[in-house]
Design a protein around this motif. Structure first.
Motif, PDB file in Angstrom:
ATOM      1  N   VAL A 186      18.805  -6.889   2.250  1.00 55.60           N
ATOM      2  CA  VAL A 186      18.271  -7.689   1.148  1.00 55.60           C
ATOM      3  C   VAL A 186      16.874  -8.160   1.529  1.00 55.60           C
ATOM      4  O   VAL A 186      16.652  -8.622   2.660  1.00 55.60           O
ATOM      5  CB  VAL A 186      19.169  -8.915   0.856  1.00 55.60           C
ATOM      6  N   LEU A 187      15.931  -8.025   0.612  1.00 57.77           N
ATOM      7  CA  LEU A 187      14.581  -8.506   0.846  1.00 57.77           C
ATOM      8  C   LEU A 187      14.219  -9.507  -0.241  1.00 57.77           C
ATOM      9  O   LEU A 187      14.272  -9.181  -1.428  1.00 57.77           O
ATOM     10  CB  LEU A 187      13.572  -7.359   0.866  1.00 57.77           C
ATOM     11  N   VAL A 196       7.723  -5.439  -7.382  1.00 60.23           N
ATOM     12  CA  VAL A 196       7.585  -4.250  -8.213  1.00 60.23           C
ATOM     13  C   VAL A 196       6.892  -3.136  -7.431  1.00 60.23           C
ATOM     14  O   VAL A 196       7.295  -1.968  -7.486  1.00 60.23           O
ATOM     15  CB  VAL A 196       6.798  -4.576  -9.496  1.00 60.23           C
ATOM     16  N   PHE A 197       5.859  -3.486  -6.687  1.00 60.71           N
ATOM     17  CA  PHE A 197       5.142  -2.497  -5.890  1.00 60.71           C
ATOM     18  C   PHE A 197       6.075  -1.822  -4.882  1.00 60.71           C
ATOM     19  O   PHE A 197       6.105  -0.586  -4.759  1.00 60.71           O
ATOM     20  CB  PHE A 197       3.975  -3.163  -5.161  1.00 60.71           C
ATOM     21  N   LEU A 198       6.864  -2.619  -4.153  1.00 59.74           N
ATOM     22  CA  LEU A 198       7.752  -2.064  -3.135  1.00 59.74           C
ATOM     23  C   LEU A 198       8.810  -1.157  -3.748  1.00 59.74           C
ATOM     24  O   LEU A 198       9.193  -0.144  -3.158  1.00 59.74           O
ATOM     25  CB  LEU A 198       8.415  -3.200  -2.351  1.00 59.74           C
ATOM     26  N   THR A 204      13.091   0.833  -2.111  1.00 60.76           N
ATOM     27  CA  THR A 204      14.480   0.440  -2.370  1.00 60.76           C
ATOM     28  C   THR A 204      15.425   1.643  -2.313  1.00 60.76           C
ATOM     29  O   THR A 204      16.493   1.581  -1.720  1.00 60.76           O
ATOM     30  CB  THR A 204      14.588  -0.245  -3.740  1.00 60.76           C
ATOM     31  N   SER A 205      15.018   2.739  -2.925  1.00 63.49           N
ATOM     32  CA  SER A 205      15.890   3.919  -2.924  1.00 63.49           C
ATOM     33  C   SER A 205      15.948   4.575  -1.554  1.00 63.49           C
ATOM     34  O   SER A 205      16.974   5.112  -1.146  1.00 63.49           O
ATOM     35  CB  SER A 205      15.391   4.927  -3.967  1.00 63.49           C
ATOM     36  N   ARG A 206      14.852   4.535  -0.823  1.00 57.51           N
ATOM     37  CA  ARG A 206      14.807   5.181   0.496  1.00 57.51           C
ATOM     38  C   ARG A 206      15.731   4.480   1.482  1.00 57.51           C
ATOM     39  O   ARG A 206      16.412   5.123   2.282  1.00 57.51           O
ATOM     40  CB  ARG A 206      13.363   5.179   1.029  1.00 57.51           C
ATOM     41  N   LYS A 317      -1.170  -0.799   3.988  1.00 58.21           N
ATOM     42  CA  LYS A 317      -0.816  -1.589   5.172  1.00 58.21           C
ATOM     43  C   LYS A 317       0.436  -2.409   4.911  1.00 58.21           C
ATOM     44  O   LYS A 317       1.321  -2.500   5.772  1.00 58.21           O
ATOM     45  CB  LYS A 317      -1.980  -2.502   5.548  1.00 58.21           C
ATOM     46  N   LEU A 318       0.541  -3.018   3.727  1.00 56.67           N
ATOM     47  CA  LEU A 318       1.732  -3.796   3.379  1.00 56.67           C
ATOM     48  C   LEU A 318       2.974  -2.918   3.393  1.00 56.67           C
ATOM     49  O   LEU A 318       4.022  -3.300   3.925  1.00 56.67           O
ATOM     50  CB  LEU A 318       1.545  -4.433   2.001  1.00 56.67           C
ATOM     51  N   LEU A 319       2.855  -1.740   2.815  1.00 55.60           N
ATOM     52  CA  LEU A 319       3.984  -0.818   2.765  1.00 55.60           C
ATOM     53  C   LEU A 319       4.430  -0.416   4.165  1.00 55.60           C
ATOM     54  O   LEU A 319       5.632  -0.376   4.470  1.00 55.60           O
ATOM     55  CB  LEU A 319       3.598   0.421   1.960  1.00 55.60           C
TER      56      LEU A 319
END
Length: 353
Positions: A186-187, A196-198, A204-206, A317-319
């Protein structure tokens, strides 16, 4: 300005109503009519830089911060205005003294006082850290105008209004069919735009990741064995830095992992341009002080409302940071996940810095 269509230089009188007089085409943004001095070409350059020329998408919040960076460094105290007011005050005051005219003396004194006020504002940094255009106003202003001209947001920018993902569903409702409850993560991310970006980039699916934008949406589903870890992603401001502690208190026994944004990542680097919002409540600052994690200088900085938002972190970088944190958390609770990660099966492709 330069026409985004024919690339001809246009004077203000040559572009009435945002229409180029040389090619006859309409453009969206005129730098003379918006607080951030945005043009169509500048928006496209910002998007290319944020998306690393199309490698990753970005969200409107990230584009807003990128467009606001210059205005965040500025202040409301202009030295040019101060110098002009000082000169006017000296000249008018001198004339008033020589001619014995009281009104001139008053005007000269007021001009000198105003000049002094501009200098003080400049020194104290009044207005620094505040964008000339709020995040909401950016969405309803420049981006709305862009959409009305081009029919969609700039290529590479995620349209949150049409995106099917709606962060906030309770975690038991987000579980994939047949997925063992103990293997999910859970994040919690209060910034819906970043959530939404993530999700849009497939995080989420990965990883079978559940997203929540409100800590109250995190619960322990019925029949759960071995509660899933909760990762917390937040702004580096007074409220964000307390979020993980609040979730730990609300979910006793749950493993809560603070994955950032840490204050140490932005406290010091010259390239990090912070923002200034409302001053936090006294009880918030008291909790930060009692945590013992921050120096007196940092506490003073946070008390004044300073912080660094998640939308300021470059998308790639965030990803990369979030993907690494999810992999570590998953490997810690699931041996099968750990073996897959060690084999490189879950490594994010073209991971950036």
């Amino acid at each position: 300005m330069i026409c985004p269509h024919c690339e001809q230089s246009l004077l203000r009188k040559e572009r009435p109503g945002n229409v180029c007089s040389k090619c006859g085409r309409t453009y969206a943004l005129d730098p003379k009519t918006n607080p951030l001095r945005l043009s169509d070409l500048r928006i496209r350059r910002l998007v290319l830089r944020l998306t690393e020329e199309g490698k990753v998408p970005c969200v409107p919040g990230q584009l807003w911060y990128a467009a606001s960076r210059k205005s965040l460094r500025g202040t409301k105290g202009s030295l040019g205005c101060a110098v002009m007011l000082a000169l006017v005050g000296i000249v008018v005051g001198f004339v008033g003294l020589e001619a014995g005219l009281v009104p001139y003396r008053v005007i000269g004194g007021l001009s000198l006082l105003a000049a002094f006020g501009f200098v003080v504002a400049r020194v104290r940094g009044v207005g620094r850290g505040r964008s000339r255009l709020s995040r909401d106003a950016f969405l309803s202003g420049p981006l709305r105008e862009w959409r009305s001209v081009y029919g969609a947001l700039p290529i590479g920018v995620i349209d949150e209004s049409r995106y099917p993902f709606a962060p906030g569903a309770r975690e038991e409702h987000r579980r994939a069919p047949g997925e063992p409850p103990s293997r999910g993560l859970v994040l919690v991310c209060p910034d819906r735009s970043i959530a939404v970006f993530l999700d849009a980039v497939g995080l989420t699916s990965r990883y079978g990741l559940t997203l929540a934008t409100d800590p109250e949406q995190v619960s322990t589903p019925p029949g759960e064995t071995g509660p899933r870890p909760v990762l917390v992603l937040h702004d580096a401001d007074a409220h964000g830095l307390l979020l993980a502690d609040l979730i730990r208190t609300a979910l006793p026994g749950r493993w809560v992992i603070d994955i950032g944004l840490p204050l140490s990542a932005v406290d010091g680097p010259s390239r990090a341009v912070p923002m200034r919002g409302k001053r936090p409540a006294p009880h918030v600052m008291q909790a930060l002080m009692e945590s013992g994690r921050f120096s007196p200088r940092q506490l003073k900085w946070l008390r004044r409302g300073w912080g660094f938002p998640l939308v300021a972190v470059p998308p790639a970088k965030l990803l990369a940071v979030v993907a690494r944190a999810v992999e570590r958390a998953g490997a810690a609770v699931d041996p099968q996940w750990q073996r897959a990660a060690a084999a490189g099966f879950m490594t994010w492709p073209e991971e950036s810095g």
